[in-house]
Design a protein around this motif. Structure first.
Motif, short mmCIF file in Angstrom:
data_model
loop_
_atom_site.label_atom_id
_atom_site.label_comp_id
_atom_site.label_asym_id
_atom_site.label_seq_id
_atom_site.Cartn_x
_atom_site.Cartn_y
_atom_site.Cartn_z
N LEU A 134 0.81 -1.21 0.00
CA LEU A 134 0.00 0.00 0.00
C LEU A 134 0.84 1.27 0.00
O LEU A 134 0.32 2.37 -0.02
N ALA A 135 2.16 1.10 0.03
CA ALA A 135 3.04 2.25 0.20
C ALA A 135 2.92 3.26 -0.93
O ALA A 135 3.16 4.45 -0.74
N ALA A 136 2.56 2.78 -2.13
CA ALA A 136 2.50 3.69 -3.27
C ALA A 136 1.21 4.50 -3.30
O ALA A 136 1.09 5.44 -4.08
N LEU A 137 0.24 4.15 -2.46
CA LEU A 137 -1.03 4.86 -2.46
C LEU A 137 -0.91 6.19 -1.72
O LEU A 137 -0.37 6.26 -0.63
N GLN A 138 -1.44 7.24 -2.31
CA GLN A 138 -1.43 8.57 -1.70
C GLN A 138 -2.74 8.80 -0.98
O GLN A 138 -3.82 8.70 -1.58
N PRO A 139 -2.71 9.08 0.33
CA PRO A 139 -3.97 9.32 1.05
C PRO A 139 -4.80 10.40 0.37
O PRO A 139 -4.31 11.46 0.00
N SER A 141 -6.21 10.23 -2.58
CA SER A 141 -6.09 10.27 -4.04
C SER A 141 -7.24 9.53 -4.72
O SER A 141 -8.02 8.82 -4.09
N VAL A 142 -7.33 9.69 -6.04
CA VAL A 142 -8.34 8.98 -6.83
C VAL A 142 -8.15 7.48 -6.70
O VAL A 142 -9.12 6.71 -6.60
N GLU A 143 -6.88 7.03 -6.68
CA GLU A 143 -6.60 5.59 -6.58
C GLU A 143 -7.10 5.01 -5.27
O GLU A 143 -7.67 3.92 -5.24
N THR A 144 -6.91 5.72 -4.18
CA THR A 144 -7.38 5.20 -2.89
C THR A 144 -8.90 5.23 -2.83
O THR A 144 -9.52 4.36 -2.19
N ALA A 145 -9.53 6.20 -3.48
CA ALA A 145 -10.99 6.23 -3.52
C ALA A 145 -11.53 5.01 -4.26
O ALA A 145 -12.53 4.41 -3.85
N GLU A 162 -9.81 4.13 6.47
CA GLU A 162 -10.35 5.46 6.19
C GLU A 162 -9.36 6.55 6.59
O GLU A 162 -9.09 7.47 5.83
N VAL A 163 -8.79 6.46 7.80
CA VAL A 163 -7.87 7.51 8.24
C VAL A 163 -6.46 7.29 7.71
O VAL A 163 -5.66 8.23 7.65
N GLY A 164 -6.15 6.05 7.30
CA GLY A 164 -4.83 5.80 6.74
C GLY A 164 -4.72 6.16 5.27
O GLY A 164 -3.66 6.60 4.81
N LEU A 165 -5.81 5.98 4.53
CA LEU A 165 -5.79 6.20 3.09
C LEU A 165 -6.74 7.31 2.62
O LEU A 165 -6.62 7.78 1.49
N GLY A 166 -7.67 7.72 3.48
CA GLY A 166 -8.61 8.76 3.11
C GLY A 166 -8.01 10.15 3.23
O GLY A 166 -6.84 10.32 3.60
N PRO A 167 -8.80 11.18 2.96
CA PRO A 167 -8.27 12.56 2.96
C PRO A 167 -7.96 13.11 4.34
O PRO A 167 -7.13 14.02 4.48
N ASP A 168 -8.61 12.59 5.38
CA ASP A 168 -8.49 13.15 6.72
C ASP A 168 -7.64 12.25 7.62
O ASP A 168 -7.91 11.06 7.77
N ALA A 169 -6.61 12.85 8.23
CA ALA A 169 -5.73 12.10 9.12
C ALA A 169 -6.41 11.85 10.47
O ALA A 169 -7.30 12.59 10.89
N GLU A 170 -5.97 10.78 11.13
CA GLU A 170 -6.37 10.56 12.51
C GLU A 170 -5.43 11.36 13.41
O GLU A 170 -4.23 11.10 13.46
N ILE A 171 -5.99 12.33 14.11
CA ILE A 171 -5.21 13.10 15.08
C ILE A 171 -6.03 13.14 16.37
O ILE A 171 -7.16 13.64 16.37
#
Length: 379
Positions: A134-139, A141-145, A162-171
């Motif tokens: 999964l390292a090549a996936l950009q959180p 991005s269209v590919e992760t969607a 969701e928080v690892g690959l989606g637009p919003d980080a877990e903080i």
């Protein structure tokens, strides 16, 4: 001690006979600069914190080696200062699942419902459904969607994906101001936890304006069984007495050390148990999936302010999969484990593991700090 030029600007805190002191390090000696800057929070607000610290002078409190030796509870002497966490009034926040390997382990915890005996079986299932590259996936991005749509259809999408690959980080909030512990003291795991681990991380010191001004090391102690049972137990899993270790000193940013340096750091973890068990692992900041600047922007801005600044744990790629006892159970702490987190540029943070109810109680809060500073004429 951090490796680097002698003029590296280090800031820390000690508890002296009269109360907490802000200190810097010169020639292996701790210099009290509290008369010039009463809190690390105030220091972070200067335009050039590193330059300010280098220009500060004050009383010599003694050698770092002697003070570190007197820091453990059983070694303290009333007349000798002891090391504290190098941060004070800043809220302590942490970013989760910012590395692919830790993302996978969070999904495993969720599928296991906190049962360590199921981890190997679930790990194989996840590899079959999600894959391991999964390292090549950009959180975000269209590919992760597209990946999300596929995994939702197959029933394998996860809140951690969701928080690892989606637009919003877990903080999340790791701990309260003044609740963290420093090096050479105990860290705590909840007494009811049977599946837990250290999380070696880089921690940023950030001003109220959202500017990263320094970095240090941190241990984001984690309870895999608690969080695995329910994500709503995140606070119980993360925020317990002595569960956030920070230190040994904050290295302030200057022309020899900055955020680009942080992006290239390798953080080493070593665990040594009284049972003869040893574990060594590394976490490379170059493999982080969300840039530190992005995490800072998601943490604070017009949508959320931190008038006392903030510190942010950036996450870890440490995956606690090495078996300690029975095959397939992975790693969990034993009482009296010695945990060392290190990076040449930041030094070493060492703590002994105890249950949180047997660690030194947190009894010195914000009101105590300000009463103490006022009594000493430092406000």
């Amino acid at each position: 001690m951090p490796a680097g030029p002698e003029r590296s600007a280090l800031v820390g805190r000690v508890m002296g006979p009269e109360g907490p002191c802000v200190v810097t390090v010169r020639g292996g000696r701790l210099i009290d600069i509290t008369a010039r800057v009463a809190t690390v929070r105030d220091l972070a607000e200067y335009d050039d914190p590193a330059g300010f610290v280098r220009d500060c002078d004050g009383p010599d409190l003694g050698s770092l080696a002697d003070i570190a030796a007197c820091t453990p509870v059983e070694s303290r002497r009333p007349e000798t200062p002891r090391l504290l966490s190098p941060i004070d009034l800043q809220p302590i926040k942490a970013a989760g699942v910012t590395f692919v390997v830790s993302l996978m382990e969070r999904v495993i915890e969720e599928r296991c419902r906190g049962d360590a005996t199921l981890a190997d079986r679930v790990r194989e299932q996840i590899a079959g459904h999600i894959g391991t590259d999964l390292a090549a996936l950009q959180p975000g991005s269209v590919e992760t969607a597209r990946l999300k749509e596929l995994l939702v259809a197959e029933g394998w999408w996860s809140q951690y994906l969701e928080v690892g690959l989606g637009p919003d980080a877990e903080i999340f909030t790791k701990s309260a101001p003044l609740a963290s512990v420093g090096t050479a003291t105990d860290i705590g795991v909840h007494p009811r936890s049977t599946w837990n681990n250290p999380e070696p991380e880089v921690v940023l010191l950030i001003s109220s304006a959202g500017r990263a001004v320094g970095a240090c090391l941190g241990n984001d102690v984690n309870l895999r069984d608690f969080e695995g049972r329910s994500a709503l137990l995140l606070t119980a899993a993360k925020d317990n007495n002595a569960s956030a270790a920070v230190g040994p000193f904050v290295r302030l940013f200057d022309d020899t050390f900055d955020l680009d340096t942080v992006r290239k750091l390798t953080v080493t973890l070593q665990v040594r148990g009284t049972d003869g068990f040893t574990l060594r692992a590394e976490s490379s900041m170059a493999e982080i999936s969300r840039d530190p600047d992005d995490l800072i922007r998601q943490l604070m801005g017009r949508h959320h302010q931190y008038p006392d600044g903030v510190v942010l744990f950036l996450g870890t790629m440490f995956a606690p999969v090495q078996d300690r006892a029975e095959p397939g159970l992975g790693f969990t702490h034993h009482i009296d484990d010695l945990v060392t987190i290190s990076a040449p540029a930041l030094g070493g943070l060492t703590n002994r593991v105890r249950t949180s109810d047997n660690c030194e109680p947190w009894q010195f809060g914000t009101a105590d700090l300000f009463r103490n500073l006022a009594r000493r004429g430092l406000l």
